[in-house]
Design an enzyme around this catalytic site. Structure first.
Site: not given
Ligand code: SAH
Ligand code: SF4
Length: 378
Positions: A98, A112, A119, A123, A126, A350
């Protein structure tokens, strides 16, 4: 039998020097490479047939010898009166990622973009991490998300953030190559200061990126002020704990003279307590001192109230909790802002569109209801 050299080369993703070398390889003068770069990156051509200042014979030979990635949007959902648009983008092998477009009042038009299908970092809050990693995107697939938005919107993009699906620094070489082409005068011509790369905290790659001394913005996803909590939320912390991550970030600041953005997703009752805000402030102030900077010169914290993900038990904190957290950072001289959520109603967080795509409408509405209910809390 097919060999690797039979696979047509993708011209999107090549630097000017490589396009010139490619032209030479076809028995053409160097300037043909520059013409191709202009068509691909500046005009946004999706076929060789469009390149009308190339001889017809050369266009035919190019179509045989090379390819030009041009992705298509499977769906587009809009919010904020069209100022936010989220595209589900289909890759040539059928995988999807996306891409989100955001138009701001000050004239910025930001995209974005994703760097991986899925991934592998896992995390816990996410949506992208849920299904694991499928594959890395190519440079062409990374860049074409920006070109696709320009095709769809009919206007130029001014800013690009690498904050979509995937971990950019786990796909290091294609990401760096994409950054260079997005920035190059022969490419999309977007200023380095208008490019942001967000990382979960891959320390060796942050140090490598620091050595490049680019003026882009590095965003580091911290999400917790202590290792015990961060390891629970962000599993890669067990490999590179907070002290190593902040030391690498400080090195980035030293090498580039740029402030580092610290991303902190707020999860109610998990990492959003005022004492945790205080601990974060102290930690960042200490690490700023180590590189001889004030906290305000070294860091900018982005607080991101969690965007609900269907099936996950976390909650977005209420406004008073966010404000108390902000006050703690302020007390330590660390500048911070709460990221204004765009497109919450279309799940522009995300990984969410892809999860709802293809589900029956009722299920899609179900996701929306969760978002709304949670959004009302704050
Ligand atoms: N993998 C990279 C970049 C993609 S995620 C990273 O983790 O930084 C981009 C940002 O969105 C990150 O700071 C991540 O922690 C945040 N993010 C992921 N899931 C989210 C959610 N459900 N609500 C708000 N922010 C989120
Ligand atoms: Fe991957 Fe989501 Fe963690 Fe970013 S926040 S590193 S996209 S699992």
């Amino acid at each position: 039998m097919a060999t690797i050299t039979d696979i047509p080369m993708d011209l999107k993703g090549m630097t000017l020097e490589e396009l010139e070398a490619f032209a030479r390889g076809m028995g053409e003068p160097d300037y043909r490479g520059r013409q191709i770069a202009r068509w691909v990156y500046q005009t946004g051509a999706v076929s060789f047939a469009e390149m009308t200042d190339l001889p017809a014979g050369l266009r035919t030979r190019l179509a045989e010898a090379a390819q030009l990635t041009a992705l298509s949007a499977l769906t587009a959902v809009r919010a904020d009166a069209g100022d936010t648009a989220k595209y589900l983008v289909r890759l040539d092998d059928g995988a999807t990622v996306e891409t989100v477009f955001m138009r701001y009042e000050d004239g910025r038009r930001s995209v974005c973009i994703s760097t991986q299908v899925g991934c592998g970092m896992g995390c816990t809050f996410c949506a992208t991490g849920l299904a694991g990693l499928t594959r890395n995107l190519t440079t062409a697939e990374i860049i074409d998300q920006v070109l696709l938005v320009q095709r769809e919107q009919g206007s130029r993009v001014t800013n690009v953030v690498f904050m979509g699906m995937g971990e950019p620094l786990a796909n290091y070489a294609p990401t760096l190559r994409a950054l260079r082409i997005l920035n190059a005068p022969y490419g999309l011509g977007i200023g380095m200061r208008h490019l942001t790369v967000s990382t979960v905290g891959l320390v060796p790659q942050i140090r490598m990126l620091a050595q490049e001394r680019l003026q882009l913005t590095l965003a580091v996803s911290l999400h917790a002020p202590d290792d015990e909590l961060r390891s629970a939320l962000v599993p890669i912390n067990r490999r590179w704990p907070i002290s190593e991550l902040l030391a690498a970030s400080a090195e980035y600041i030293r090498q580039t003279g740029r402030r580092v953005s610290v991303e902190y997703v707020l999860l109610e009752g998990v990492n959003d307590r005022a004492d945790q805000g205080g601990r974060l402030g102290r930690l960042l102030a200490e690490h700023a001192r180590l590189v001889g900077e004030t906290p305000a010169a070294a860091w900018h914290v982005n607080l991101i109230p969690w965007n609900p993900v269907y099936g996950m038990q976390y909650r977005r904190p209420a406004r008073d909790r966010v404000e108390a957290f902000l006050r703690e950072l302020d007390r330590h001289g660390v500048p911070a802002t709460v990221r204004l959520e765009r497109g919450v109603e279309i799940d522009a967080a995300c990984g969410q569109l892809r999860r709802t795509h293809g589900l029956p409408q009722a299920a899609v509405r179900g996701v929306g209801e969760v978002s709304e209910a949670e959004a009302r809390r704050s």
